[in-house]
Design an enzyme around this catalytic site. Structure first.
Site, PDB file in Angstrom:
ATOM      1  N   SER A 198       9.329   6.133   6.921  1.00  0.00           N
ATOM      2  CA  SER A 198       7.894   6.184   7.174  1.00  0.00           C
ATOM      3  C   SER A 198       7.538   5.358   8.403  1.00  0.00           C
ATOM      4  CB  SER A 198       7.153   5.638   5.950  1.00  0.00           C
ATOM      5  OG  SER A 198       5.775   5.575   6.220  1.00  0.00           O
ATOM      6  N   HIS A 200       4.743   3.948   9.539  1.00  0.00           N
ATOM      7  CA  HIS A 200       3.871   2.756   9.533  1.00  0.00           C
ATOM      8  C   HIS A 200       4.574   1.511   9.001  1.00  0.00           C
ATOM      9  CE1 HIS A 200       2.364   2.345   5.243  1.00  0.00           C
ATOM     10  NE2 HIS A 200       2.863   3.565   5.174  1.00  0.00           N
ATOM     11  N   CYS A 323       0.609  -0.859  -3.948  1.00  0.00           N
ATOM     12  CA  CYS A 323       0.193   0.129  -4.950  1.00  0.00           C
ATOM     13  C   CYS A 323      -0.155  -0.540  -6.265  1.00  0.00           C
ATOM     14  CB  CYS A 323       1.306   1.130  -5.196  1.00  0.00           C
ATOM     15  SG  CYS A 323       2.295   1.420  -3.757  1.00  0.00           S
TER      16      CYS A 323
HETATM   17  C1  PLP Z   1       5.689   2.315   1.804  1.00  0.00           C
HETATM   18  C2  PLP Z   1       6.792   2.879   1.006  1.00  0.00           C
HETATM   19  C3  PLP Z   1       6.787   4.234   0.612  1.00  0.00           C
HETATM   20  C4  PLP Z   1       5.626   5.143   0.888  1.00  0.00           C
HETATM   21  O1  PLP Z   1       5.498   5.458   2.243  1.00  0.00           O
HETATM   22  P1  PLP Z   1       4.117   6.083   2.764  1.00  0.00           P
HETATM   23  O2  PLP Z   1       4.393   6.468   4.179  1.00  0.00           O
HETATM   24  O3  PLP Z   1       3.094   5.011   2.653  1.00  0.00           O
HETATM   25  O4  PLP Z   1       3.842   7.269   1.903  1.00  0.00           O
HETATM   26  C5  PLP Z   1       7.875   4.706  -0.087  1.00  0.00           C
HETATM   27  N1  PLP Z   1       8.920   3.907  -0.381  1.00  0.00           N
HETATM   28  C6  PLP Z   1       8.961   2.623  -0.013  1.00  0.00           C
HETATM   29  C7  PLP Z   1      10.153   1.810  -0.341  1.00  0.00           C
HETATM   30  C8  PLP Z   1       7.904   2.060   0.675  1.00  0.00           C
HETATM   31  O5  PLP Z   1       7.947   0.772   1.027  1.00  0.00           O
END
Ligand code: PLP
Length: 394
Positions: A198, A200, A323
Site C-alpha cells: 500500500s 500510503h 482500525c
Molecule cells: C495499513 C495496512 C493495511 C491496509 O492498507 P490500506 O491501503 O489502508 O487499505 C493492510 N495490512 C497492513 C499490515 C496494514 O498495515
C-alpha cells in the site's frame, strides 16, 4: 508536533507529491484512449508498473494495481480460495495477528465452508515455520502470513515459510504492507506467490496499492466492468496515484538501508528509555522488528488516556492499529501474544519516521514517563497493584 504514527499512515514525500500534481495537471488522459494524451497516460502507467516490479524483483506483468492494501489482501485471498475450491481444497493457514483485511476475509470464507487454521504467534510475536509445515494438509490451498505486523512490528520468517509452501505446492500470500519500502522484500528470493502493498505506508498517496501475483495464478474479478488491469480490475486507472506510488517506492527503496540504520538507532533509544518506566514491557521481539516500531504496555493505565495526554503535549501516537482505536476492545494482536485484557488496554505504539530528531526521541521518553506516572497517580487499578491487593503482571 511530533508525528509518531507512521504505521497508520505516512506523509507524502516531495517526489510523490510532485509526480502526482504534474500527472493531474498535464497527463490527464484516459489510458484506454487511443489518441496521444491517452497513450501518454498509458505509458506513465506502464512505467510505474515496471518501476514497482523492479523494487520487489517481480515481472511487470505480475503487478496488479489496486485501491490499497485492503483490496490487495481481499483479491489475493479470494483468488487463492477460488482456485482451491475448484480443486476441492478448502483449508487455509494463517496467523492470529493478521490485519483485519485478512482476518475478516478469512471469516467470510469460513462461512462459505472453508476451514481456517490460525497459528499462534507466541510471546515474541513471530510465527514458527515448523508450525506452518505441521498445519499443512492435503486440502490446504493457501498460507497467508503477514511480512511484518502493523502493531508490534515483528518481522516474520517469510523466506522459510515461502520455501515450505513451495515444497508442498501450496500458494503463499503475504500482506507486506508494513514491509515494502521499509525492509528488503524480494518475491523470488522470498518464494512468495502473492504479495500486498500500500502506497500510503511508504510516503505515497492514500487509496492506491498493488498486488503481486506470480505468473500463472488466475486472479478473481472483484470489480466487473471494463478490461483494465488485464480484465481483473475494471475502472479507469488511478494514474496520478499510481505514478506517485511508484515515485515514493523508488525513493524509499533507494535510501532504505540508511533510513533503516538511523531509525533502528532511534528505536533502540526509545526502547531503552521507556523500559525505565516501572511495570512496563516491550511488545514483540526486541531484535526482529521493523526499524521504526516501538510498542509498549504499561500496567495500571488506559491507552486512550495516554494518547490524549500525549496529544496535548504535541506527540501523535497510537495504542494499536488505526482500525481498533475508537473501539474499546483490546487489540487482537496484543491478546495474540498473550497479554491479558488489563495489560493490553495500557498499550502505546510509536511508529517513527525519518524526520524524527534526536531531540524528539528525548522529548517522547520524557513525556511518556511523565504522563504514565500522572495517570497512575489517580488510577484505582494502580492503587490495587501497589497495595498488593492485585498482583503485578509486568
Ligand atoms: C495499513 C495496512 C493495511 C491496509 O492498507 P490500506 O491501503 O489502508 O487499505 C493492510 N495490512 C497492513 C499490515 C496494514 O498495515
Amino acid at each position: 508536533m511530533i508525528y509518531a504514527d507512521n504505521a497508520a499512515t505516512t506523509r507524502m514525500s516531495e517526489a510523490a507529491l510532485h509526480t502526482m500534481v504534474s500527472v493531474i495537471r498535464e497527463n490527464y488522459g484516459n489510458p484506454s484512449s487511443l489518441y496521444s494524451i491517452g497513450q501518454r497516460a498509458k505509458e506513465t502507467l506502464e512505467e510505474a508498473r515496471r518501476s514497482v516490479a523492479e523494487v520487489i524483483g517481480a515481472d511487470p506483468r505480475e503487478i496488479l494495481f489496486t485501491s490499497g492494501g485492503s483490496e490487495a489482501d481481499n483479491q489475493a485471498i479470494l483468488s487463492a480460495a477460488a482456485i482451491g475450491r475448484k480443486n476441492g481444497k478448502m483449508h487455509i493457514v494463517s496467523s492470529a495477528f493478521e490485519h483485519h483485511a485478512v482476518l475478516h476475509t478469512l471469516e467470510k470464507l469460513e462461512k462459505e465452508g472453508f476451514e481456517i487454521t490460525l497459528l499462534d504467534v507466541h510471546e515474541n510475536g513471530i510465527v514458527r515455520p515448523e508450525e506452518v509445515e505441521a498445519a499443512l494438509r492435503a486440502d490446504t490451498c493457501l498460507v497467508t502470513i503477514m511480512y511484518a505486523n502493523n502493531e508490534i512490528g515483528t518481522i516474520q520468517p517469510i523466506r522459510e515459510i515461502g520455501s515450505i509452501c513451495r515444497k508442498h505446492g501450496v500458494l503463499f500470500h503475504t500482506d507486506a504492507v508494513q514491509a515494502v519500502g521499509h525492509i528488503p522484500v524480494h518475491v523470488v528470493d522470498d518464494q512468495v506467490d502473492l504479495l500486498s502493498a500500500s502506497a500510503h505506508k511508504f510516503h505515497g498517496p492514500k487509496g492506491v496499492g498493488f498486488l503481486f501475483a506470480r505468473k500463472g495464478i488466475r486472479l478473481a474479478n472483484l470489480i466487473e466492468g471494463g478490461a483494465q488491469e488485464n480484465g481483473k480490475r475494471a475502472g479507469t486507472e488511478n494514474v496520478p496515484g499510481i505514478a506517485a506510488m511508484a515515485a515514493a517506492l523508488k525513493e524509499a527503496a533507494g535510501r532504505m538501508q540508511e533510513t533503516a540504520i538511523s531509525l533502528t538507532e532511534k528505536r533502540n533509544k526509545l526502547i531503552r528509555g521507556l523500559s525505565g518506566i516501572p511495570h512496563s514491557a516491550l511488545n514483540g521481539d526486541e531484535m526482529r522488528r521493523l526499524p521504526g516500531n516501538v510498542n509498549f504496555c504499561f500496567e495500571g493505565i488506559e491507552g486512550e488516556s495516554l494518547l490524549l495526554l500525549l496529544d496535548d503535549k504535541g506527540i501523535e501516537a497510537s495504542s494499536g492499529s488505526a482500525c481498533t482505536s475508537g473501539s474499546l476492545d483490546p487489540s487482537h494482536v496484543l491478546l495474540a501474544i498473550g497479554r491479558v485484557h488489563d495489560v493490553a488496554h495500557g498499550s502505546l505504539r510509536l511508529s517513527i519516521g525519518e524526520d524524527l530528531t534526536d531531540e524528539d526521541v528525548d522529548e517522547i521518553i520524557r513525556s511518556v514517563t511523565e504522563v504514565v506516572a500522572y495517570l497512575r497517580s489517580f488510577s484505582p487499578i494502580w492503587r490495587d497493584l501497589e497495595s498488593g491487593k492485585k498482583q503485578h503482571i509486568l
